[in-house]
Each structure stands twice: as C-alpha cells, then as structure tokens.
Design a protein around this motif. Sequence first.
Motif, PDB file in Angstrom:
ATOM      1  N   GLY A 138      -6.270  -0.286   2.719  1.00 45.93           N
ATOM      2  CA  GLY A 138      -6.011   0.624   1.606  1.00 45.93           C
ATOM      3  C   GLY A 138      -6.840   1.887   1.698  1.00 45.93           C
ATOM      4  O   GLY A 138      -6.352   2.994   1.466  1.00 45.93           O
ATOM      5  N   ILE A 165       0.837  -1.207   0.000  1.00 41.14           N
ATOM      6  CA  ILE A 165       0.000   0.000   0.000  1.00 41.14           C
ATOM      7  C   ILE A 165       0.871   1.256   0.000  1.00 41.14           C
ATOM      8  O   ILE A 165       0.610   2.219  -0.733  1.00 41.14           O
ATOM      9  CB  ILE A 165      -0.946   0.009   1.217  1.00 41.14           C
ATOM     10  CG1 ILE A 165      -1.946  -1.146   1.114  1.00 41.14           C
ATOM     11  CG2 ILE A 165      -1.702   1.338   1.311  1.00 41.14           C
ATOM     12  CD1 ILE A 165      -2.774  -1.354   2.371  1.00 41.14           C
ATOM     13  N   THR A 166       1.920   1.257   0.813  1.00 38.07           N
ATOM     14  CA  THR A 166       2.821   2.410   0.881  1.00 38.07           C
ATOM     15  C   THR A 166       3.469   2.684  -0.468  1.00 38.07           C
ATOM     16  O   THR A 166       3.556   3.839  -0.916  1.00 38.07           O
ATOM     17  CB  THR A 166       3.914   2.173   1.943  1.00 38.07           C
ATOM     18  OG1 THR A 166       3.288   1.997   3.221  1.00 38.07           O
ATOM     19  CG2 THR A 166       4.870   3.344   2.015  1.00 38.07           C
ATOM     20  N   ALA A 193      -5.685   4.252   4.475  1.00 35.84           N
ATOM     21  CA  ALA A 193      -4.427   4.943   4.179  1.00 35.84           C
ATOM     22  C   ALA A 193      -4.619   6.096   3.203  1.00 35.84           C
ATOM     23  O   ALA A 193      -3.650   6.790   2.862  1.00 35.84           O
ATOM     24  CB  ALA A 193      -3.414   3.958   3.605  1.00 35.84           C
ATOM     25  N   SER A 194      -5.841   6.345   2.777  1.00 31.97           N
ATOM     26  CA  SER A 194      -6.115   7.331   1.722  1.00 31.97           C
ATOM     27  C   SER A 194      -6.344   8.724   2.302  1.00 31.97           C
ATOM     28  O   SER A 194      -7.401   9.331   2.118  1.00 31.97           O
ATOM     29  CB  SER A 194      -7.325   6.874   0.895  1.00 31.97           C
ATOM     30  OG  SER A 194      -7.116   5.565   0.402  1.00 31.97           O
ATOM     31  N   ASP A 227      -4.399  -3.511  -1.970  1.00 31.67           N
ATOM     32  CA  ASP A 227      -4.674  -4.185  -0.703  1.00 31.67           C
ATOM     33  C   ASP A 227      -5.370  -5.519  -0.956  1.00 31.67           C
ATOM     34  O   ASP A 227      -4.991  -6.553  -0.397  1.00 31.67           O
ATOM     35  CB  ASP A 227      -5.543  -3.264   0.170  1.00 31.67           C
ATOM     36  CG  ASP A 227      -5.815  -3.839   1.552  1.00 31.67           C
ATOM     37  OD1 ASP A 227      -5.188  -4.849   1.916  1.00 31.67           O
ATOM     38  OD2 ASP A 227      -6.656  -3.281   2.280  1.00 31.67           O
ATOM     39  N   TYR A 267      -5.181   6.299  10.261  1.00 36.41           N
ATOM     40  CA  TYR A 267      -5.127   4.907   9.799  1.00 36.41           C
ATOM     41  C   TYR A 267      -5.306   3.949  10.968  1.00 36.41           C
ATOM     42  O   TYR A 267      -6.089   2.993  10.897  1.00 36.41           O
ATOM     43  CB  TYR A 267      -3.787   4.637   9.106  1.00 36.41           C
ATOM     44  CG  TYR A 267      -3.602   3.191   8.693  1.00 36.41           C
ATOM     45  CD1 TYR A 267      -4.100   2.734   7.482  1.00 36.41           C
ATOM     46  CD2 TYR A 267      -2.977   2.273   9.542  1.00 36.41           C
ATOM     47  CE1 TYR A 267      -3.957   1.399   7.118  1.00 36.41           C
ATOM     48  CE2 TYR A 267      -2.834   0.950   9.185  1.00 36.41           C
ATOM     49  CZ  TYR A 267      -3.327   0.512   7.970  1.00 36.41           C
ATOM     50  OH  TYR A 267      -3.201  -0.799   7.624  1.00 36.41           O
ATOM     51  N   LYS A 307       0.815   3.954  -3.027  1.00 38.46           N
ATOM     52  CA  LYS A 307       0.432   5.326  -2.678  1.00 38.46           C
ATOM     53  C   LYS A 307       1.482   6.313  -3.205  1.00 38.46           C
ATOM     54  O   LYS A 307       1.144   7.366  -3.750  1.00 38.46           O
ATOM     55  CB  LYS A 307       0.291   5.441  -1.162  1.00 38.46           C
ATOM     56  CG  LYS A 307      -0.297   6.755  -0.663  1.00 38.46           C
ATOM     57  CD  LYS A 307      -0.558   6.680   0.826  1.00 38.46           C
ATOM     58  CE  LYS A 307      -0.972   8.036   1.399  1.00 38.46           C
ATOM     59  NZ  LYS A 307      -2.270   8.499   0.907  1.00 38.46           N
ATOM     60  N   ASN A 367      -5.151   2.251  -3.761  1.00 33.30           N
ATOM     61  CA  ASN A 367      -4.781   1.645  -2.479  1.00 33.30           C
ATOM     62  C   ASN A 367      -5.640   0.418  -2.177  1.00 33.30           C
ATOM     63  O   ASN A 367      -5.133  -0.617  -1.718  1.00 33.30           O
ATOM     64  CB  ASN A 367      -4.950   2.658  -1.346  1.00 33.30           C
ATOM     65  CG  ASN A 367      -3.993   3.830  -1.450  1.00 33.30           C
ATOM     66  OD1 ASN A 367      -2.989   3.761  -2.147  1.00 33.30           O
ATOM     67  ND2 ASN A 367      -4.305   4.913  -0.768  1.00 33.30           N
ATOM     68  N   MET A 379       3.106   1.524   7.347  1.00 34.59           N
ATOM     69  CA  MET A 379       2.324   2.661   6.888  1.00 34.59           C
ATOM     70  C   MET A 379       2.881   3.963   7.449  1.00 34.59           C
ATOM     71  O   MET A 379       2.789   5.017   6.815  1.00 34.59           O
ATOM     72  CB  MET A 379       0.855   2.516   7.306  1.00 34.59           C
ATOM     73  CG  MET A 379       0.105   1.367   6.653  1.00 34.59           C
ATOM     74  SD  MET A 379       0.158   1.415   4.836  1.00 34.59           S
ATOM     75  CE  MET A 379      -0.404   3.074   4.533  1.00 34.59           C
TER      76      MET A 379
END
Length: 314
Positions: free
Chosen positions: A250, A77-78, A253-254, A240, A121, A81, A236, A140
């Motif tokens: 995901g 995810i990181t 984390a947005s 995920d 998050y 992103k 994301n 994250m």
Amino acid sequence: MKLKQAIEKIPGGMMVVPLVAGTALNTFAPQLLQIGGFTTALFKQGAAPLIGAFLVCMGAGISFSAAPKAILQGGSITLVKLLVAVALGFTVDKLAGAGGFFGLSSVAIIAAMSNANGGLYAALVGEFGSETDIGAIPLMSMSDGPFFTLIVLGAAGMASIPFISLVAVIVPLLVGMLLGNLDAEMRRFLTAGGPVLIPFFAFALGTGIDLAMLLEGGIAGIVLGLLTTFLGGWFNVRVDRLVGGSGIAGAAASSTAGNAVATPLAIAQADPSLLKVASAATPLIAASVITTAILTPLFTSWIAKRSAPQEAKS
C-alpha cells in the motif's frame, strides 16, 4: 570507502540515491546522457527493459499458491487509491469549482492520486515486500496510466487499455514464476539477481525527470505530492493490511506515475471544454511525480520498519 553502507543508511537508499542522481544529471547536464551507445541505452533508455528483467527475477520467487492473495491485494489497493482520488477531487470541485483551490483542481488531484508509478512500486516491494506484494504488480499496473482518470471524468471514448498492454506487463512475471516453480536452483539464481537491478533502473527512471517541473508546479504541485503519498498512502496501507498484507504494498503504491503528466492532454482531447483546466494541471502533476518519487520510498521504508516488529511477534 563503505559506499554501500552509506547508501543503505538512507531509507530506500538503493532506490532513492540513484533516482535523485539520475534526476540531477538530467536536469543540469542532460547532454551527457545522449552520447549514444551503451551509455544512452543503459542510463537513459534502460528503465523499461531493466524493469522487465527485474520482474522475471522477482517472479521466480513467487509460488503459484500465492497468486490468489496477490490478486486480492493488488485489486483492493488499486480500487481504494481510485476511490480516495475521486472523493477528494469531487469535493474540491464541489467547493471551489473547476479551478480548484489555488490551482489545485479536481483534474490534477484525480490524475495524480489515482495513478501509481509501476516501476517505483516494483522496486520498493522488491526491496521491502513479500512474494505476494510482488505478485500484485500486474494489477497495480492498471493504475499506471490515464485509464481510471478518463473513466471518472466521463471520457468514455478514450477509456480503454489495450489487452496486449496488460499481457505485456504480466509475461515477464509469469516467465519468472514458471522458472522458479519448476526448479528450486533457478529460483535462487534469479531472485538473487533482482536487487542488483534496482539501482540501475532507478537511475534510468530519474533521467526521465527534470527538476524544472518541480519549480513550475510550485507549492500546489508539492502539496499534491504530499496528499498522494501521505493522505492517499494512509488509506492504501489500511486496505493492504485489511486484506492480509503488511502495508508495504500500500505504501509503495502511494506515488504518481510519470505518464500521469500526459493525462490532462488526454482529458482535453476527450472534452475540449477542460483544455484550460487540463493545461494548468500539467505542471502540478509533474511536480507530484517528482515529490512522490522522493517521498514514497521514505514512506515505504518507514512502514516496513513498523511492520517488522509486528511480523516478528506473530
């Protein structure tokens, strides 16, 4: 008065309502939070220690066997992103130059979209996610700061995260994992306390936000927030799910972290030629912080509801 039921009717209500309340109080009556004592310590300065306690509680629910999957999930995810932020930022720079479209520059886009709010998050995966989603918090947290933005923009001299800072994020989670894996009763005791902490640190996070920043950033800042939550969020969620997650991590984390507001200054210090662009980017990023703080919990709640029937079928 069924206050709890009313709050929970709002998507991500236990996070959103205290967050908005803290923001409103900080905007219109900030002096009420500065009277000192336990009041200021808890409601104005309490976000970091409360999140630390939350990580201990949530870490207790993570089995050691879930750690490899959490690393894969958080890392994927990181990375995605960052890649989406870079692709969009470089495209804008190529088409419109350093000033961007209506002030929405590549600096603002990369700084806002590559930088996730770690506290938000943690709260969202604590409410909606699994133990793997929670275990991804340390990875994250690597996007919670100017690290990736500075690398992308070529500021190699400032592109470093002190090792001790990463350790400091991991330790509370590891303490909780150790306690929870050693004793089943301790696991139940600690994990029950995690949700109780969410509204407290959500309020404290809100007291670090001023709605005036939203007005200063204007429409462009709001658009930046929409891009971060929904365009970046789409990618994301996809990655995920691709690595075995539900999409909740995901979605959670947005967002744009509050400390992303300081990223343009760090960029300008690394490259003085970007001072004008960096100064213009600051209010846009601040507006994105506020916009995503409101939208990301709603987006995560929606993804969680869509994921529930699929998990029930499987």
